[in-house]
Design a protein around this motif. Sequence first.
Motif, PDB file in Angstrom:
ATOM      1  N   LYS A   1      -4.864  -9.862  -1.136  1.00 12.33           N
ATOM      2  CA  LYS A   1      -3.843  -9.059  -1.806  1.00 12.33           C
ATOM      3  C   LYS A   1      -3.159  -8.084  -0.862  1.00 12.33           C
ATOM      4  CE  LYS A   1      -6.033  -9.229  -6.371  1.00 12.33           C
ATOM      5  NZ  LYS A   1      -6.586  -8.441  -7.506  1.00 12.33           N
ATOM      6  N   ASN A   2      -3.569  -8.123   0.409  1.00 12.97           N
ATOM      7  CA  ASN A   2      -2.995  -7.189   1.393  1.00 12.97           C
ATOM      8  C   ASN A   2      -3.133  -5.742   0.935  1.00 12.97           C
ATOM      9  OD1 ASN A   2      -2.339  -8.955   3.404  1.00 12.97           O
ATOM     10  ND2 ASN A   2      -0.132  -8.726   3.209  1.00 12.97           N
ATOM     11  N   THR A   3      -4.257  -5.424   0.346  1.00 13.55           N
ATOM     12  CA  THR A   3      -4.466  -4.095  -0.219  1.00 13.55           C
ATOM     13  C   THR A   3      -5.841  -3.553   0.133  1.00 13.55           C
ATOM     14  OG1 THR A   3      -3.019  -4.640  -2.089  1.00 13.55           O
ATOM     15  CG2 THR A   3      -4.427  -2.713  -2.328  1.00 13.55           C
ATOM     16  N   MET A   4      -5.857  -2.256   0.470  1.00 11.34           N
ATOM     17  CA  MET A   4      -7.102  -1.546   0.726  1.00 11.34           C
ATOM     18  C   MET A   4      -7.259  -0.490  -0.363  1.00 11.34           C
ATOM     19  SD  MET A   4      -8.153   0.798   4.018  1.00 11.34           S
ATOM     20  CE  MET A   4      -6.763   1.907   3.801  1.00 11.34           C
ATOM     21  N   TYR A   5      -8.503  -0.129  -0.638  1.00  9.67           N
ATOM     22  CA  TYR A   5      -8.776   0.819  -1.713  1.00  9.67           C
ATOM     23  C   TYR A   5      -9.694   1.943  -1.234  1.00  9.67           C
ATOM     24  CZ  TYR A   5      -7.274  -3.294  -4.321  1.00  9.67           C
ATOM     25  OH  TYR A   5      -6.573  -4.381  -4.774  1.00  9.67           O
ATOM     26  N   LEU A   6      -9.611   3.047  -1.944  1.00  9.83           N
ATOM     27  CA  LEU A   6     -10.581   4.125  -1.773  1.00  9.83           C
ATOM     28  C   LEU A   6     -10.987   4.587  -3.162  1.00  9.83           C
ATOM     29  CD1 LEU A   6     -12.068   5.907   0.330  1.00  9.83           C
ATOM     30  CD2 LEU A   6     -10.300   7.644  -0.084  1.00  9.83           C
ATOM     31  N   GLN A   7     -12.186   4.213  -3.564  1.00 10.82           N
ATOM     32  CA  GLN A   7     -12.731   4.658  -4.835  1.00 10.82           C
ATOM     33  C   GLN A   7     -13.380   6.014  -4.615  1.00 10.82           C
ATOM     34  OE1 GLN A   7     -12.644   3.220  -8.000  1.00 10.82           O
ATOM     35  NE2 GLN A   7     -13.559   5.159  -8.649  1.00 10.82           N
ATOM     36  N   MET A   8     -12.917   6.998  -5.342  1.00  9.23           N
ATOM     37  CA  MET A   8     -13.415   8.363  -5.178  1.00  9.23           C
ATOM     38  C   MET A   8     -14.070   8.811  -6.476  1.00  9.23           C
ATOM     39  SD  MET A   8     -10.220  10.046  -3.078  1.00  9.23           S
ATOM     40  CE  MET A   8      -9.113   9.954  -4.483  1.00  9.23           C
ATOM     41  N   ASN A   9     -15.363   9.053  -6.416  1.00  7.96           N
ATOM     42  CA  ASN A   9     -16.132   9.489  -7.580  1.00  7.96           C
ATOM     43  C   ASN A   9     -16.615  10.921  -7.390  1.00  7.96           C
ATOM     44  OD1 ASN A   9     -15.850   6.888  -8.682  1.00  7.96           O
ATOM     45  ND2 ASN A   9     -17.763   6.203  -7.718  1.00  7.96           N
TER      46      ASN A   9
ATOM     47  N   SER B   1       2.497  -4.411   4.009  1.00  7.55           N
ATOM     48  CA  SER B   1       3.549  -5.414   4.016  1.00  7.55           C
ATOM     49  C   SER B   1       4.090  -5.557   5.430  1.00  7.55           C
ATOM     50  CB  SER B   1       4.674  -5.032   3.055  1.00  7.55           C
ATOM     51  OG  SER B   1       5.275  -3.807   3.449  1.00  7.55           O
ATOM     52  N   GLY B   2       4.806  -6.631   5.657  1.00  6.82           N
ATOM     53  CA  GLY B   2       5.391  -6.856   6.973  1.00  6.82           C
ATOM     54  C   GLY B   2       4.501  -7.587   7.941  1.00  6.82           C
ATOM     55  N   ASP B   3       3.240  -7.697   7.604  1.00 11.56           N
ATOM     56  CA  ASP B   3       2.287  -8.410   8.457  1.00 11.56           C
ATOM     57  C   ASP B   3       1.051  -8.684   7.616  1.00 11.56           C
ATOM     58  OD1 ASP B   3       1.156  -7.880  11.920  1.00 11.56           O
ATOM     59  OD2 ASP B   3       1.058  -9.614  10.591  1.00 11.56           O
ATOM     60  N   THR B   4       0.196  -9.530   8.105  1.00 11.06           N
ATOM     61  CA  THR B   4      -1.038  -9.883   7.407  1.00 11.06           C
ATOM     62  C   THR B   4      -2.072  -8.790   7.619  1.00 11.06           C
ATOM     63  OG1 THR B   4      -0.566 -12.219   7.778  1.00 11.06           O
ATOM     64  CG2 THR B   4      -2.818 -11.622   7.156  1.00 11.06           C
TER      65      THR B   4
ATOM     66  N   VAL C   1       3.266  -3.648  10.653  1.00 10.41           N
ATOM     67  CA  VAL C   1       2.848  -3.454   9.274  1.00 10.41           C
ATOM     68  C   VAL C   1       3.420  -2.162   8.707  1.00 10.41           C
ATOM     69  CG1 VAL C   1       0.718  -2.206   9.857  1.00 10.41           C
ATOM     70  CG2 VAL C   1       0.840  -3.608   7.776  1.00 10.41           C
ATOM     71  N   GLN C   2       3.788  -2.203   7.423  1.00 11.59           N
ATOM     72  CA  GLN C   2       4.158  -1.005   6.682  1.00 11.59           C
ATOM     73  C   GLN C   2       3.104  -0.750   5.615  1.00 11.59           C
ATOM     74  OE1 GLN C   2       7.027  -3.515   6.775  1.00 11.59           O
ATOM     75  NE2 GLN C   2       7.161  -2.681   8.840  1.00 11.59           N
ATOM     76  N   LEU C   3       2.806   0.530   5.394  1.00 19.80           N
ATOM     77  CA  LEU C   3       1.735   0.905   4.470  1.00 19.80           C
ATOM     78  C   LEU C   3       2.269   1.837   3.402  1.00 19.80           C
ATOM     79  CD1 LEU C   3      -0.953   1.712   7.207  1.00 19.80           C
ATOM     80  CD2 LEU C   3      -0.683  -0.430   5.946  1.00 19.80           C
TER      81      LEU C   3
ATOM     82  N   TRP D   1       0.774   4.222  10.020  1.00 15.66           N
ATOM     83  CA  TRP D   1       0.410   5.172   8.977  1.00 15.66           C
ATOM     84  C   TRP D   1       1.316   5.052   7.768  1.00 15.66           C
ATOM     85  CZ3 TRP D   1      -3.701   8.563   9.529  1.00 15.66           C
ATOM     86  CH2 TRP D   1      -4.281   8.604  10.796  1.00 15.66           C
ATOM     87  N   GLY D   2       0.746   5.309   6.587  1.00 11.55           N
ATOM     88  CA  GLY D   2       1.527   5.417   5.377  1.00 11.55           C
ATOM     89  C   GLY D   2       2.038   6.831   5.192  1.00 11.55           C
ATOM     90  N   GLN D   3       2.800   7.042   4.103  1.00 11.77           N
ATOM     91  CA  GLN D   3       3.419   8.335   3.829  1.00 11.77           C
ATOM     92  C   GLN D   3       2.474   9.315   3.137  1.00 11.77           C
ATOM     93  OE1 GLN D   3       6.577   9.362   4.832  1.00 11.77           O
ATOM     94  NE2 GLN D   3       6.391   7.488   6.037  1.00 11.77           N
ATOM     95  N   GLY D   4       1.472   8.786   2.479  1.00 10.50           N
ATOM     96  CA  GLY D   4       0.492   9.661   1.832  1.00 10.50           C
ATOM     97  C   GLY D   4       0.664   9.741   0.328  1.00 10.50           C
ATOM     98  N   THR D   5      -0.434  10.080  -0.333  1.00 10.79           N
ATOM     99  CA  THR D   5      -0.430  10.313  -1.769  1.00 10.79           C
ATOM    100  C   THR D   5      -1.294  11.550  -2.044  1.00 10.79           C
ATOM    101  OG1 THR D   5      -0.823   9.311  -3.950  1.00 10.79           O
ATOM    102  CG2 THR D   5      -2.396   8.761  -2.213  1.00 10.79           C
TER     103      THR D   5
END
Length: 119
Positions: free
Chosen positions: A76-84, A25-28, A2-4, A109-113
């Motif tokens: 959607k192959n997507t994870m979220y982090l809602q930050m309040n 992406s790249g995997d389920t 998987v790529q993130l 691991w992803g590259q970061g934001t």
Amino acid sequence: QVQLVESGGGLVQAGDSLRLSCEASGDTMSRYAMGWFRQAHGKAREFVAAIDWNGDKTYYADPVKGRFTISRDNAKNTMYLQMNNLKPEDTAEYSCAADLKSYIIFDFWGQGTQVTVSS
């Protein structure tokens, strides 16, 4: 394998909200437990939140409990982090992570934001 890719970071003021996304992406994505980590400048990386494969179980670090919510949409192959109610101490680079076997130790691991919270 998987790529993130993370997105959604930015510069906000204390008390504002942001939603981070992590697209796989790249995997389920449903094959992976997922997590969020953050690393502030000059500090070690720290755990933020984790979610199991189906989203039935979630885990949070004490500093973010009650303010952050982790979720996932496997379709959607997507994870979220809602930050309040963001605080200046939430300023860090946020990375998502994935693992086939656990939500404690992550292999991918992803590259970061970057999230910057001004006071």
